[in-house]
Scaffold this motif. Structure first.
Motif, PDB file in Angstrom:
ATOM      1  N   UNK A 196       0.761  -1.244   0.000  1.00  0.00           N
ATOM      2  CA  UNK A 196       0.000   0.000   0.000  1.00  0.00           C
ATOM      3  C   UNK A 196       0.791   1.293   0.000  1.00  0.00           C
ATOM      4  N   UNK A 197       2.108   1.232   0.237  1.00  0.00           N
ATOM      5  CA  UNK A 197       2.888   2.472   0.287  1.00  0.00           C
ATOM      6  C   UNK A 197       3.067   3.070  -1.108  1.00  0.00           C
ATOM      7  N   UNK A 198       2.980   4.371  -1.180  1.00  0.00           N
ATOM      8  CA  UNK A 198       3.334   5.100  -2.397  1.00  0.00           C
ATOM      9  C   UNK A 198       4.841   5.332  -2.347  1.00  0.00           C
ATOM     10  N   UNK A 199       5.540   5.001  -3.432  1.00  0.00           N
ATOM     11  CA  UNK A 199       7.006   5.042  -3.395  1.00  0.00           C
ATOM     12  C   UNK A 199       7.541   5.778  -4.624  1.00  0.00           C
ATOM     13  N   UNK A 200       8.404   6.743  -4.378  1.00  0.00           N
ATOM     14  CA  UNK A 200       9.085   7.468  -5.447  1.00  0.00           C
ATOM     15  C   UNK A 200      10.570   7.189  -5.337  1.00  0.00           C
ATOM     16  N   UNK A 201      11.184   6.734  -6.410  1.00  0.00           N
ATOM     17  CA  UNK A 201      12.592   6.346  -6.332  1.00  0.00           C
ATOM     18  C   UNK A 201      13.403   7.047  -7.407  1.00  0.00           C
ATOM     19  N   UNK A 202      14.341   7.871  -6.980  1.00  0.00           N
ATOM     20  CA  UNK A 202      15.335   8.393  -7.916  1.00  0.00           C
ATOM     21  C   UNK A 202      16.411   7.331  -8.041  1.00  0.00           C
ATOM     22  N   UNK A 203      16.729   6.928  -9.252  1.00  0.00           N
ATOM     23  CA  UNK A 203      17.691   5.836  -9.382  1.00  0.00           C
ATOM     24  C   UNK A 203      18.473   5.841 -10.686  1.00  0.00           C
ATOM     25  N   UNK A 204      19.679   5.311 -10.605  1.00  0.00           N
ATOM     26  CA  UNK A 204      20.472   5.012 -11.802  1.00  0.00           C
ATOM     27  C   UNK A 204      20.373   3.533 -12.138  1.00  0.00           C
ATOM     28  N   UNK A 205      19.743   2.785 -11.221  1.00  0.00           N
ATOM     29  CA  UNK A 205      19.701   1.334 -11.343  1.00  0.00           C
ATOM     30  C   UNK A 205      18.595   0.946 -12.326  1.00  0.00           C
ATOM     31  N   UNK A 206      19.037   0.500 -13.505  1.00  0.00           N
ATOM     32  CA  UNK A 206      18.071   0.278 -14.581  1.00  0.00           C
ATOM     33  C   UNK A 206      17.063  -0.815 -14.237  1.00  0.00           C
ATOM     34  N   UNK A 207      17.560  -1.894 -13.601  1.00  0.00           N
ATOM     35  CA  UNK A 207      16.624  -2.987 -13.318  1.00  0.00           C
ATOM     36  C   UNK A 207      15.617  -2.547 -12.256  1.00  0.00           C
ATOM     37  N   UNK A 208      16.065  -1.693 -11.341  1.00  0.00           N
ATOM     38  CA  UNK A 208      15.126  -1.143 -10.355  1.00  0.00           C
ATOM     39  C   UNK A 208      14.070  -0.302 -11.057  1.00  0.00           C
ATOM     40  N   UNK A 209      14.509   0.583 -11.922  1.00  0.00           N
ATOM     41  CA  UNK A 209      13.556   1.453 -12.630  1.00  0.00           C
ATOM     42  C   UNK A 209      12.548   0.618 -13.425  1.00  0.00           C
ATOM     43  N   UNK A 210      13.060  -0.435 -14.077  1.00  0.00           N
ATOM     44  CA  UNK A 210      12.175  -1.269 -14.913  1.00  0.00           C
ATOM     45  C   UNK A 210      11.096  -1.957 -14.098  1.00  0.00           C
ATOM     46  N   UNK A 211      11.370  -2.200 -12.810  1.00  0.00           N
ATOM     47  CA  UNK A 211      10.384  -2.907 -11.992  1.00  0.00           C
ATOM     48  C   UNK A 211       9.315  -1.984 -11.419  1.00  0.00           C
ATOM     49  N   UNK A 212       9.486  -0.684 -11.632  1.00  0.00           N
ATOM     50  CA  UNK A 212       8.493   0.263 -11.115  1.00  0.00           C
ATOM     51  C   UNK A 212       7.320   0.373 -12.081  1.00  0.00           C
ATOM     52  N   UNK A 213       6.170   0.759 -11.542  1.00  0.00           N
ATOM     53  CA  UNK A 213       4.973   0.861 -12.366  1.00  0.00           C
ATOM     54  C   UNK A 213       5.098   1.929 -13.434  1.00  0.00           C
ATOM     55  N   UNK A 214       5.889   2.964 -13.152  1.00  0.00           N
ATOM     56  CA  UNK A 214       6.001   4.078 -14.090  1.00  0.00           C
ATOM     57  C   UNK A 214       7.413   4.642 -13.984  1.00  0.00           C
ATOM     58  N   UNK A 215       7.955   5.058 -15.105  1.00  0.00           N
ATOM     59  CA  UNK A 215       9.280   5.687 -15.116  1.00  0.00           C
ATOM     60  C   UNK A 215       9.121   7.069 -15.720  1.00  0.00           C
ATOM     61  N   UNK A 216       9.669   8.089 -15.040  1.00  0.00           N
ATOM     62  CA  UNK A 216       9.744   9.386 -15.708  1.00  0.00           C
ATOM     63  C   UNK A 216      11.206   9.793 -15.811  1.00  0.00           C
ATOM     64  N   UNK A 217      11.543  10.407 -16.930  1.00  0.00           N
ATOM     65  CA  UNK A 217      12.919  10.851 -17.143  1.00  0.00           C
ATOM     66  C   UNK A 217      12.963  12.367 -17.124  1.00  0.00           C
ATOM     67  N   UNK A 218      13.946  12.881 -16.399  1.00  0.00           N
ATOM     68  CA  UNK A 218      14.146  14.326 -16.359  1.00  0.00           C
ATOM     69  C   UNK A 218      15.355  14.660 -17.219  1.00  0.00           C
ATOM     70  N   UNK A 219      15.173  15.616 -18.084  1.00  0.00           N
ATOM     71  CA  UNK A 219      16.282  16.056 -18.928  1.00  0.00           C
ATOM     72  C   UNK A 219      16.231  17.574 -18.986  1.00  0.00           C
ATOM     73  N   UNK A 220      17.352  18.190 -18.675  1.00  0.00           N
ATOM     74  CA  UNK A 220      17.427  19.651 -18.670  1.00  0.00           C
ATOM     75  C   UNK A 220      16.264  20.279 -17.890  1.00  0.00           C
ATOM     76  N   UNK A 221      15.928  19.650 -16.749  1.00  0.00           N
ATOM     77  CA  UNK A 221      14.913  20.242 -15.888  1.00  0.00           C
ATOM     78  C   UNK A 221      13.483  19.983 -16.293  1.00  0.00           C
ATOM     79  N   UNK A 222      13.283  19.190 -17.360  1.00  0.00           N
ATOM     80  CA  UNK A 222      11.919  18.906 -17.795  1.00  0.00           C
ATOM     81  C   UNK A 222      11.673  17.396 -17.868  1.00  0.00           C
ATOM     82  N   UNK A 223      10.407  17.032 -17.726  1.00  0.00           N
ATOM     83  CA  UNK A 223      10.037  15.623 -17.905  1.00  0.00           C
ATOM     84  C   UNK A 223       9.960  15.354 -19.400  1.00  0.00           C
ATOM     85  N   UNK A 224      10.691  14.312 -19.832  1.00  0.00           N
ATOM     86  CA  UNK A 224      10.671  14.015 -21.276  1.00  0.00           C
ATOM     87  C   UNK A 224       9.943  12.690 -21.536  1.00  0.00           C
TER      88      UNK A 224
END
Ligand SMILES: Nc1ncnc2c1ncn2[C@@H]1O[C@H](COP(=O)(O)OP(=O)(O)O)[C@@H](O)[C@H]1O
Ligand SMILES: [Mg+2]
Length: 224
Positions: A196-224
């Protein structure tokens, strides 16, 4: 009823310094629902930690709006903000940030001292419940330096959970861990999310990111 826990609208952040203004985030639109697990990726310096600090009420945006639990955070006093921060946000950092002079149990109890609604006599039972969730009941009387990095991070996660926050904000939670310990932390975060916890993870770990329900990428201060 909207299930949006975090809503950022046209959010921006600009740092002013002697060399002028630096815009770090711009036009960020993001809605995070209760129960989501979301990875934030992007190059070093792209603004990920800044975004997390704003969401975690450690810093203010300089443009746009941020609503947490349907409350516009700009409308709050310092005192109200600190209560919201203490009761709704759990932080997990790359370097664990445990207090080395305190036992594992006392580290986990620490945030409870800032919540006037919790009786001192209840601290231990509440902390032990979270230590059990992260599988470290048997380490309650140890000190941080007696634990592996992965175990220390699990203590930090128990500490983040102890106030039953609405959201766990994790800034590179596996950044200082070898792959085996990192995998255990990933599994734990996924388990907490499933519970039930809501979780936000900043990560460089690709396999971790892939296991999340949603991935957002920030580039030059914007969501791309
Ligand atoms: N307090 C600050 N004052 C000025 N510039 C800052 C401050 N905090 C971060 N920055 C700048 O903002 C940019 C984004 O930083 P950060 O959010 O830490 O990136 P990331 O976490 O993606 O590596 C960097 O260029 C950094 O130098
Ligand atoms: Mg960062």
């Amino acid at each position: 009823m909207s299930d949006v826990l975090i809503r950022l609208s046209q959010l921006g952040k600009c740092f002013s310094g002697p060399a002028g203004d630096v815009t770090v985030l711009k036009n960020i639109n993001l809605a995070i629902e209760r129960g989501e697990i979301l990875a934030v990726i992007g190059k070093s310096g792209s603004g990920k930690s800044t975004l997390l600090s704003i969401i975690g009420l450690l810093d203010n945006a300089t443009a746009g709006h941020y609503a947490l639990c349907d409350t516009d955070v700009r409308s709050l006093s310092h005192y109200q903000t600190s209560i919201l921060r203490n009761q709704n946000i759990g932080w997990v950092f790359q370097n664990f940030n445990l207090v080395s002079e305190l036992s594992v149990l006392k580290n986990v109890e620490l945030p409870l001292k800032y919540n006037k609604n919790i009786k001192k006599t209840d601290y231990k039972a509440i902390a032990l419940k979270q230590l059990e969730r992260v599988g470290l009941l048997d380490k309650q009387n140890n000190f941080p330096e007696q634990l592996s990095g992965g175990q220390q991070q699990r203590v930090a996660i128990a500490r983040a959970l102890v106030g039953e926050p609405d959201v766990l904000l994790c800034d590179e939670p596996t950044g200082n861990l070898d792959s085996e310990n990192a995998d255990q932390i990933v599994d734990l975060l996924l388990t907490l999310n499933a519970a039930g916890s809501t979780v936000l993870i900043v990560t460089h770990n690709e396999s971790l990111a892939q296991q999340c329900g949603r991935i957002i990428e920030i580039k030059d201060g914007m969501i791309v």
